[in-house]
Motif scaffolding. Structure first.
Motif, PDB file in Angstrom:
ATOM      1  N   LEU A 197       0.745  -1.282   0.044  1.00  0.00           N
ATOM      2  CA  LEU A 197       0.021  -0.099  -0.051  1.00  0.00           C
ATOM      3  C   LEU A 197       0.739   1.366   0.023  1.00  0.00           C
ATOM      4  N   ALA A 198       1.984   1.234   0.784  1.00  0.00           N
ATOM      5  CA  ALA A 198       2.846   2.556   0.724  1.00  0.00           C
ATOM      6  C   ALA A 198       3.885   2.508  -0.218  1.00  0.00           C
ATOM      7  N   ALA A 199       3.947   1.308  -1.245  1.00  0.00           N
ATOM      8  CA  ALA A 199       4.795   1.163  -2.226  1.00  0.00           C
ATOM      9  C   ALA A 199       4.682   2.330  -3.357  1.00  0.00           C
ATOM     10  N   GLU A 200       5.451   2.746  -4.128  1.00  0.00           N
ATOM     11  CA  GLU A 200       5.185   3.669  -5.274  1.00  0.00           C
ATOM     12  C   GLU A 200       4.571   2.899  -6.397  1.00  0.00           C
ATOM     13  N   HIS A 201       5.424   1.541  -6.525  1.00  0.00           N
ATOM     14  CA  HIS A 201       4.794   0.701  -7.583  1.00  0.00           C
ATOM     15  C   HIS A 201       4.626  -0.703  -7.049  1.00  0.00           C
ATOM     16  N   PRO A 202       3.573  -0.964  -6.466  1.00  0.00           N
ATOM     17  CA  PRO A 202       3.271  -2.184  -5.868  1.00  0.00           C
ATOM     18  C   PRO A 202       3.058  -3.399  -6.698  1.00  0.00           C
ATOM     19  N   GLY A 203       3.023  -3.282  -8.004  1.00  0.00           N
ATOM     20  CA  GLY A 203       3.108  -4.313  -9.140  1.00  0.00           C
ATOM     21  C   GLY A 203       1.453  -4.519  -9.541  1.00  0.00           C
ATOM     22  N   ASP A 204       1.386  -4.695 -10.966  1.00  0.00           N
ATOM     23  CA  ASP A 204      -0.148  -4.992 -11.338  1.00  0.00           C
ATOM     24  C   ASP A 204      -0.472  -6.387 -11.562  1.00  0.00           C
ATOM     25  N   GLY A 205      -1.933  -6.523 -11.349  1.00  0.00           N
ATOM     26  CA  GLY A 205      -2.173  -7.971 -11.525  1.00  0.00           C
ATOM     27  C   GLY A 205      -2.136  -8.717 -10.424  1.00  0.00           C
ATOM     28  N   VAL A 206      -2.127 -10.122 -10.334  1.00  0.00           N
ATOM     29  CA  VAL A 206      -1.945 -10.951  -9.222  1.00  0.00           C
ATOM     30  C   VAL A 206      -0.525 -10.807  -8.798  1.00  0.00           C
ATOM     31  N   THR A 207      -0.289 -10.955  -7.234  1.00  0.00           N
ATOM     32  CA  THR A 207       0.869 -11.334  -6.818  1.00  0.00           C
ATOM     33  C   THR A 207       1.346 -12.691  -7.266  1.00  0.00           C
ATOM     34  N   ALA A 208       2.564 -13.177  -6.653  1.00  0.00           N
ATOM     35  CA  ALA A 208       3.015 -14.404  -6.439  1.00  0.00           C
ATOM     36  C   ALA A 208       2.311 -14.801  -5.371  1.00  0.00           C
ATOM     37  N   PRO A 209       2.256 -16.247  -5.043  1.00  0.00           N
ATOM     38  CA  PRO A 209       1.595 -16.770  -3.637  1.00  0.00           C
ATOM     39  C   PRO A 209       2.367 -16.133  -2.516  1.00  0.00           C
ATOM     40  N   LEU A 210       1.750 -15.551  -1.552  1.00  0.00           N
ATOM     41  CA  LEU A 210       2.276 -14.863  -0.538  1.00  0.00           C
ATOM     42  C   LEU A 210       2.010 -15.960   0.783  1.00  0.00           C
ATOM     43  N   THR A 211       3.093 -16.920   0.805  1.00  0.00           N
ATOM     44  CA  THR A 211       2.842 -17.759   1.768  1.00  0.00           C
ATOM     45  C   THR A 211       3.977 -17.977   2.654  1.00  0.00           C
ATOM     46  N   ALA A 212       3.642 -18.835   3.642  1.00  0.00           N
ATOM     47  CA  ALA A 212       4.846 -19.339   4.562  1.00  0.00           C
ATOM     48  C   ALA A 212       5.735 -20.130   3.816  1.00  0.00           C
ATOM     49  N   ALA A 213       6.816 -20.406   4.750  1.00  0.00           N
ATOM     50  CA  ALA A 213       7.992 -21.242   4.043  1.00  0.00           C
ATOM     51  C   ALA A 213       7.784 -22.891   3.652  1.00  0.00           C
ATOM     52  N   GLU A 214       6.748 -23.283   4.268  1.00  0.00           N
ATOM     53  CA  GLU A 214       6.455 -24.739   4.307  1.00  0.00           C
ATOM     54  C   GLU A 214       4.855 -24.892   4.377  1.00  0.00           C
ATOM     55  N   ALA A 215       4.491 -26.138   3.864  1.00  0.00           N
ATOM     56  CA  ALA A 215       3.136 -26.528   3.885  1.00  0.00           C
ATOM     57  C   ALA A 215       2.846 -27.767   4.616  1.00  0.00           C
TER      58      ALA A 215
END
Length: 285
Positions: A183-201
């Motif tokens: 939200l605070a970034a000048e360019h947060p990126g367009d479209g869908v992000t990569a999966p924002l996940t923990a390091a393991e499942a």
């Protein structure tokens, strides 16, 4: 001005806190159903206005002056959730927002066996059709969901549930910090992000092992037949629609829908994501 919806909820309240570490409070506004519950934010200098996705006529005032709007997905079920999300997105466009961000999910898909993922997919499709820049945050599965398992596990010594599969249990605190950064970034990126996940499942057998280590008790994992589980939880007071909804989670998990991990969250945070043990420890008190 940055507007955040659902700012008194479990995720939204954390996002506002993290955002206020990065930007002045007078540049932040929140849209909430009950402004009285957001008085502490008003006391900190945040603009608080009433807004309800299910009453779209309230959103114009709530979003007035928005440069960016974060739409936190509606916490209702079925087609009503899609309609509510789209109403919020469209209100943000009408208010003149230069970017719309949305809390989606790592498993967003129209054919998911867990109903909320179809809601996310429909909302993402709507976002993709807009001319306004958008960012859909593909959040990992909320680790706080494990609270549903705790009472039974601590009472009986077993996690008794339908067959499942690995899930990228991801902490609200990490996802809130990630949202605030974008939200605070000048360019947060367009479209869908990569999966924002923990390091393991982890599957529930591994979660039971984590509980054993944290409590010093032996917590086992018992697989229960789907229909047997449904009958049991309904007998113990869960409404049938809620039981069917929850069963979809297990079915999706064992199909592998949540068995996804990605370094994107850690890279965004600049540190390793919190492990599931951190959330379990907090839930255990």
């Amino acid at each position: 001005m940055i507007i955040i919806t659902g700012a008194t909820g479990e995720l939204g309240s954390r996002i506002v806190d993290r955002l206020l570490e990065r930007v002045p409070p007078e540049t932040v506004g929140v849209s909430v159903r009950d402004p009285a519950r957001a008085q502490t934010l008003a006391d900190r200098g945040v603009r608080v206005r009433a807004g309800d996705f299910t009453e779209p006529e309230t959103l114009g005032h709530a979003f007035e002056g928005a440069d960016r709007v974060l739409v936190i997905s509606a916490s209702i079920r079925g087609d009503a959730a899609v309609g509510a999300n789209l109403a919020a997105v469209d209100a943000a466009v009408t208010a003149g927002a230069g970017r719309i961000l949305y809390t989606s999910h790592q498993a967003s898909a129209a054919d998911s066996l867990f109903a909320p993922q179809a809601v996310h997919a429909a909302t993402e499709q709507h976002l993709a059709r807009l001319t306004v820049p958008t960012t859909a945050l593909r959040n990992g599965f909320y680790a706080n969901t494990l609270a549903f398992q705790l009472d039974g596990a601590l009472t009986t010594g077993t996690v008794a549930a339908p067959a499942d599969g690995p899930v990228s249990w991801t902490a609200h605190d990490d996802l809130a910090e990630a949202a605030a950064i974008l939200l605070a970034a000048e360019h947060p990126g367009d479209g869908v992000t990569a999966p924002l996940t923990a390091a393991e499942a982890l599957d529930l057998e591994q979660v039971a092992a984590e509980l054993s280590a944290l409590t010093g008790r032996t917590i086992t994992r018992t697989v229960v037949d789907d229909e047997e589980w449904l009958a049991s939880v309904i007998e113990h007071g869960m409404p049938a629609p809620a039981a069917e909804f929850t069963l979809g989670l297990y079915r999706a998990a064992r199909r592998g829908e949540f068995d996804v991990v990605d370094p994107a969250l850690g890279e965004l945070l600049g540190r390793p994501p919190l492990p599931v043990a951190a959330t379990l420890r907090r839930l255990l008190g």
